[in-house]
Write a protein that holds these residues in place. Structure first.
Motif, short mmCIF file in Angstrom:
data_model
loop_
_atom_site.label_atom_id
_atom_site.label_comp_id
_atom_site.label_asym_id
_atom_site.label_seq_id
_atom_site.Cartn_x
_atom_site.Cartn_y
_atom_site.Cartn_z
N THR A 1 -11.20 1.67 5.64
CA THR A 1 -11.43 0.33 6.17
C THR A 1 -11.59 -0.64 5.01
N ILE A 2 -11.40 -1.92 5.29
CA ILE A 2 -11.54 -2.93 4.24
C ILE A 2 -12.94 -2.88 3.64
N MET A 3 -13.94 -2.62 4.48
CA MET A 3 -15.31 -2.60 4.00
C MET A 3 -15.57 -1.41 3.08
N ASP A 4 -14.91 -0.28 3.33
CA ASP A 4 -15.16 0.93 2.56
C ASP A 4 -14.18 1.12 1.40
N ALA A 5 -13.24 0.21 1.22
CA ALA A 5 -12.19 0.41 0.22
C ALA A 5 -12.61 0.04 -1.19
N GLU A 6 -13.83 -0.45 -1.36
CA GLU A 6 -14.35 -0.83 -2.68
C GLU A 6 -13.44 -1.87 -3.36
N ILE A 7 -13.04 -2.84 -2.58
CA ILE A 7 -12.25 -3.96 -3.12
C ILE A 7 -13.20 -4.89 -3.87
N PRO A 8 -12.87 -5.33 -5.07
CA PRO A 8 -13.76 -6.21 -5.84
C PRO A 8 -14.18 -7.44 -5.04
N ASP A 9 -15.42 -7.89 -5.29
CA ASP A 9 -15.97 -9.00 -4.52
C ASP A 9 -15.17 -10.28 -4.66
N ASP A 10 -14.51 -10.46 -5.83
CA ASP A 10 -13.79 -11.72 -6.05
C ASP A 10 -12.35 -11.66 -5.55
N ILE A 11 -12.00 -10.62 -4.78
CA ILE A 11 -10.66 -10.50 -4.19
C ILE A 11 -10.79 -10.49 -2.67
N LEU A 12 -10.02 -11.34 -2.02
CA LEU A 12 -10.07 -11.48 -0.56
C LEU A 12 -8.72 -11.10 0.04
N ILE A 13 -8.75 -10.27 1.10
CA ILE A 13 -7.52 -9.97 1.84
C ILE A 13 -7.31 -11.07 2.87
N VAL A 14 -6.29 -11.90 2.63
CA VAL A 14 -6.04 -13.05 3.50
C VAL A 14 -5.38 -12.61 4.81
N LEU B 1 -3.42 0.97 6.12
CA LEU B 1 -2.49 2.09 6.31
C LEU B 1 -1.37 2.07 5.27
N GLU B 2 -0.69 3.18 5.15
CA GLU B 2 0.44 3.27 4.22
C GLU B 2 1.54 2.29 4.64
N ASN B 3 2.16 1.64 3.66
CA ASN B 3 3.24 0.66 3.82
C ASN B 3 2.75 -0.69 4.33
N ASP B 4 1.43 -0.86 4.48
CA ASP B 4 0.90 -2.19 4.77
C ASP B 4 1.17 -3.10 3.58
N ILE B 5 1.42 -4.38 3.86
CA ILE B 5 1.53 -5.38 2.80
C ILE B 5 0.29 -6.27 2.88
N VAL C 1 0.85 -1.19 0.00
CA VAL C 1 0.00 0.00 0.00
C VAL C 1 0.89 1.25 0.00
N SER C 2 0.93 1.93 -1.13
CA SER C 2 1.73 3.15 -1.25
C SER C 2 0.88 4.37 -0.93
N ARG C 3 1.52 5.54 -0.90
CA ARG C 3 0.80 6.77 -0.59
C ARG C 3 -0.28 7.07 -1.63
N SER C 4 -0.05 6.61 -2.87
CA SER C 4 -0.99 6.89 -3.96
C SER C 4 -2.13 5.88 -4.04
N SER C 5 -2.09 4.85 -3.20
CA SER C 5 -3.12 3.81 -3.27
C SER C 5 -4.49 4.37 -2.86
N LYS C 6 -5.49 4.01 -3.63
CA LYS C 6 -6.86 4.46 -3.34
C LYS C 6 -7.44 3.75 -2.12
N TRP C 7 -6.74 2.70 -1.63
CA TRP C 7 -7.23 1.97 -0.47
C TRP C 7 -6.70 2.54 0.85
N MET C 8 -5.69 3.38 0.79
CA MET C 8 -5.02 3.86 2.01
C MET C 8 -5.98 4.67 2.88
N ASN C 9 -5.87 4.42 4.19
CA ASN C 9 -6.67 5.12 5.21
C ASN C 9 -8.17 4.85 5.08
#
Length: 473
Positions: free
Chosen positions: A423-436, A454-458, A413-421
């Motif tokens: 929650t997983i629920m609000d990040a609009e992650i596609p339904d067929d992708i799961l964060i393990v 958060l930023e720098n999360d893997i 997760v870089s500073r430019s990532s649309k997922w940063m900051n």
């Protein structure tokens, strides 16, 4: 009590095993369950005497709540959106036109009173979602030009209109024609829609943040919402079935925790309710009375199949330049089923004077519709060259999971990532992708819907189409 439990268990087993044998032949399950109910009923082999319309009305209302909720919850709105306008017009004006034409036909040809004819037309005005869904699924019958999605949304959403029309005719029959019907209809529609939307949106907000410790609590929470959607709407004068369907379709197409398991859970609940509903309707019927209504029922069925429904379909779909072949198929899938029989029970228990054996007339119309139209649907679609063999109809339902090999990917997760900051629920992650899992500062974090990225999360991702994520899209 023990004897009742034994009978209930045996009935469920017989329904499931018999449907398994007849499923492959395209016999609609509605027909199977109703026929089994008739065999167990007063005139059947088992001979269980049952004629309690009031109890049946109450139990059937509960069953319809869950069936209609799952009708919305299981519908994939992304697939249905392109034909939403056609579907909504068919489920509203299509029902009204079909009902009025049938009612006038009963008045002039069958010599019923005008109000009783309109009551019959209103009761049989809607198509049966359970039968449509079952046939499409069992036959793996996908149709060209998004016809399957159109039929699913139409059949899943048209019961509230038929219900309102039935209530309106009952009001006129009991109290006479009055302007009070207009505010009643407006309240039914406006309150039904508003409550369904507000309750569903509030549920999405709450359930994303609830973080229940037990996964089963999510199912219980949604069950409570489905019940409240119906009950609160009816309490304030709205259309409970409309609220239930709208709340179901919003929840089913929102990002909520454990949605895939919820779809499977409510699929099972819906089937239990359908078995109970169809079996009880068969149990309530008296086959010995059917010969008296066969002639009338066949005449009404022929008129609806070949005149009323085609006129309504053509009147609405010609504005969308829908080809005639598609109009013919859509018209053919006007299956009458359990909801119509339940509305007939509502009419009987309302206390208004009815001259004809309206329950058995509607019952036999439903049997004809499901056995003839339902069984011949695949053949009619093939004759019209409207079967799509390249894709699966299961894509139109929310429980569809594409059969592809699963991939794993570590995403930084870089500073430019649309997922940063977010929650997983609000990040609009596609339904067929799961964060393990999430790797953060050398620690492993088990992800939950409320976990903030958060930023720098893997992020360790699992899914089918991870290329877009890898490319940062």
């Amino acid at each position: 009590m023990v004897e009742l439990m034994i009978i209930s268990g045996l009935v469920l087993l017989i329904c499931i095993t018999s449907s398994k044998m007849l499923y492959k032949f395209g016999v609609p399950m509605l027909l199977i369950f109703i026929v089994l109910g008739m065999l167990f009923g007063s005139d059947g082999i088992v001979g269980i005497y049952f004629d309690n319309y009031d109890l049946t009305s109450k139990l059937c209302s509960i069953a319809l709540v869950f069936i209609m909720f799952y009708g919305g919850f299981g519908t994939n709105w992304k697939m249905a959106k392109p034909v939403a306008n056609q579907s909504i017009l068919m489920s509203t004006f299509g029902v009204i036109i079909t009902s009025l034409l049938t009612g006038v036909f009963c008045y002039f040809i069958l010599n019923t009173s005008l109000l009783e004819g309109l009551l019959i037309g209103s009761i049989v005005g809607s198509t049966d979602a359970a039968s449509v869904f079952t046939i499409l699924r069992s036959q793996k019958l996908n149709l060209k030009s998004e016809i399957a999605s159109l039929l699913e949304v139409e059949s899943g959403s048209n019961d509230p209109i038929a219900y309102m029309m039935t209530l309106s005719i009952i009001m006129i029959m009991s109290s006479g024609l009055s302007w009070s019907i207009v505010p009643m209809i407006l309240k039914q529609v406006i309150f039904g829609i508003l409550l369904g939307v507000v309750l569903a949106k509030a549920t999405v907000f709450i359930i994303r943040r609830a973080n229940f410790e037990l996964e089963g609590f999510y199912s219980i929470f949604i069950i409570a919402i489905a019940i409240l959607a119906y009950a609160l709407s009816e309490f304030i004068g709205g259309n409970g079935y409309l609220s239930v369907y709208i709340s179901g379709i919003i929840l089913g197409n929102s990002k909520i925790p454990h949605k895939k398991s919820l779809v499977v859970f409510f699929d099972g609940i819906s089937w239990i309710m359908q078995i109970m509903l169809f079996f009880m309707l068969g149990l309530l019927s008296f086959p010995s009375r059917l010969p008296e209504v066969i002639g009338v029922s066949i005449i009404i069925s022929i008129f609806m199949i070949f005149i009323a429904r085609p006129i309504a379909t053509h009147f609405i779909l010609r504005g969308f330049k829908t080809p005639i072949k598609e109009q013919i198929l859509i018209s053919w899938v006007g299956l009458r089923g359990a909801a119509s029989i339940v509305f007939a029970i509502f009419a009987i228990t309302s206390g208004v004077p009815i001259e004809n054996d309206i329950f058995h007339i509607i019952f036999f119309i439903a049997l004809i519709s499901v056995s003839v139209q339902g069984t011949l649907l695949p053949k009619v679609a093939q004759k019209l060259d409207l079967v799509d063999n390249d894709t699966t109809v299961l894509k139109t339902f929310n429980d569809y999971q594409e059969d592809k090999s699963t991939m794993l990917l570590e995403y930084n997760v870089s500073r430019s990532s649309k997922w940063m900051n977010k929650t997983i629920m609000d990040a609009e992650i596609p339904d067929d992708i799961l964060i393990v899992m999430i790797k953060r500062n050398g620690q492993v974090i088990v992800p939950k819907g409320s976990t903030e990225i958060l930023e720098n999360d893997i992020l360790v991702l699992s899914g089918n189409n991870l290329n877009e994520v890898a490319l940062g899209k």
